[in-house]
Design a protein around this motif. Structure first.
Motif, PDB file in Angstrom:
ATOM      1  N   LYS A  95       0.871  -1.166   0.000  1.00  0.00           N
ATOM      2  CA  LYS A  95       0.000   0.000   0.000  1.00  0.00           C
ATOM      3  C   LYS A  95       0.915   1.224   0.000  1.00  0.00           C
ATOM      4  O   LYS A  95       2.089   1.143   0.373  1.00  0.00           O
ATOM      5  CB  LYS A  95      -0.886   0.000   1.247  1.00  0.00           C
ATOM      6  CG  LYS A  95      -1.887  -1.126   1.266  1.00  0.00           C
ATOM      7  CD  LYS A  95      -2.743  -1.076   2.504  1.00  0.00           C
ATOM      8  CE  LYS A  95      -3.739  -2.233   2.476  1.00  0.00           C
ATOM      9  NZ  LYS A  95      -4.535  -2.285   3.681  1.00  0.00           N
ATOM     10  N   GLY A  96       0.380   2.367  -0.396  1.00  0.00           N
ATOM     11  CA  GLY A  96       1.174   3.594  -0.447  1.00  0.00           C
ATOM     12  C   GLY A  96       1.837   3.940   0.873  1.00  0.00           C
ATOM     13  O   GLY A  96       2.995   4.347   0.928  1.00  0.00           O
ATOM     14  N   ILE A 147       4.847  10.028  -3.451  1.00  0.00           N
ATOM     15  CA  ILE A 147       4.327   8.668  -3.614  1.00  0.00           C
ATOM     16  C   ILE A 147       2.844   8.773  -3.966  1.00  0.00           C
ATOM     17  O   ILE A 147       2.078   9.395  -3.232  1.00  0.00           O
ATOM     18  CB  ILE A 147       4.518   7.847  -2.316  1.00  0.00           C
ATOM     19  CG1 ILE A 147       6.004   7.760  -1.982  1.00  0.00           C
ATOM     20  CG2 ILE A 147       3.894   6.464  -2.449  1.00  0.00           C
ATOM     21  CD1 ILE A 147       6.306   7.176  -0.612  1.00  0.00           C
ATOM     22  N   ASP A 148       2.478   8.170  -5.094  1.00  0.00           N
ATOM     23  CA  ASP A 148       1.083   8.173  -5.534  1.00  0.00           C
ATOM     24  C   ASP A 148       0.543   6.747  -5.451  1.00  0.00           C
ATOM     25  O   ASP A 148       0.826   5.923  -6.322  1.00  0.00           O
ATOM     26  CB  ASP A 148       0.973   8.708  -6.953  1.00  0.00           C
ATOM     27  CG  ASP A 148      -0.483   8.878  -7.393  1.00  0.00           C
ATOM     28  OD1 ASP A 148      -1.382   8.238  -6.800  1.00  0.00           O
ATOM     29  OD2 ASP A 148      -0.712   9.650  -8.337  1.00  0.00           O
ATOM     30  N   PRO A 149      -0.250   6.435  -4.415  1.00  0.00           N
ATOM     31  CA  PRO A 149      -0.781   5.079  -4.261  1.00  0.00           C
ATOM     32  C   PRO A 149      -1.705   4.657  -5.404  1.00  0.00           C
ATOM     33  O   PRO A 149      -1.803   3.472  -5.708  1.00  0.00           O
ATOM     34  CB  PRO A 149      -1.556   5.125  -2.945  1.00  0.00           C
ATOM     35  CG  PRO A 149      -1.096   6.345  -2.244  1.00  0.00           C
ATOM     36  CD  PRO A 149      -0.623   7.298  -3.297  1.00  0.00           C
ATOM     37  N   GLY A 152       0.843   3.469  -7.817  1.00  0.00           N
ATOM     38  CA  GLY A 152       1.901   2.597  -7.301  1.00  0.00           C
ATOM     39  C   GLY A 152       3.274   3.080  -7.730  1.00  0.00           C
ATOM     40  O   GLY A 152       4.160   2.281  -8.020  1.00  0.00           O
TER      41      GLY A 152
END
Length: 190
Positions: A95-96, A147-149, A152
């Motif tokens: 997960k992010g 960080i862009d969940p 990914g």
């Protein structure tokens, strides 16, 4: 027998060195060479947060960007006149937030003197890190990550004043550390 020093001059008494009081020898522990190596600050140095951390402006569309003509800066977003290093994709099983924790830990393990964390629009996460380099840690390198969940992926910029090669090398070492952490490969996005 004892050591006796004789001067050979008539009327001079011999000196018995064993009869002299002992003089304490000061103890000295030499610092380890690693404490002086470039790229790592002495272990006792506690770095404070940078005086001003820029406001969150990154997104995966733009990513954190180098200032115009910023010497020694590389980024993951394509821009004219700026060296580009491909963004990273983190393992899909993460997960992010987990990717952010792993990245923060990797930054600390790679010698960051400061790691800051903030939230961006949506679920974007920003990490900023500083490293002391050069003679006596007088040069500060900075790294900013977004960080862009939802994708990914991780976009970044890294600056090492006057040395883009050092910035690229540091990014490579961090990604290698992340990929060997047991969670899977952090790959470059082409």
């Amino acid at each position: 027998g004892s050591d006796i020093v004789k001067s050979g001059a008539p009327g001079v008494k011999p000196l018995d060195l064993n009869a002299l009081p002992s003089i304490p020898t000061p103890s000295f522990t030499a610092p380890k060479l690693s404490e002086f190596s470039a790229g790592s600050p002495p272990p006792t140095k506690k770095a404070a947060a940078p005086p001003s951390t820029p406001a969150f402006t990154g997104s995966m569309a733009t990513g954190p960007v180098c200032a115009p003509k910023e010497d020694g800066c590389v980024q993951s977003t394509k821009a004219a006149g700026v060296p580009v290093v491909p963004a990273w994709a983190y393992p899909s099983k993460l997960k992010g937030v987990e990717a952010g924790r792993m990245l923060k830990r990797a930054l600390q393990q790679c010698g960051a003197t400061y790691v800051g964390e903030s939230s961006g629009p949506g679920k974007l996460l920003k990490l900023s890190a500083t490293f002391s380099t050069g003679v006596f840690g007088t040069t500060t390198d900075t790294l900013d990550f977004v960080i862009d969940p939802s994708l990914g992926a991780v976009a970044f910029r890294a600056t090492s004043p006057g040395d883009a090669g050092r910035a690229r090398g540091r990014l490579g070492r961090i990604r290698t550390r992340l990929s060997t952490g047991g969670s899977g490969k952090w790959s470059e996005v082409s």
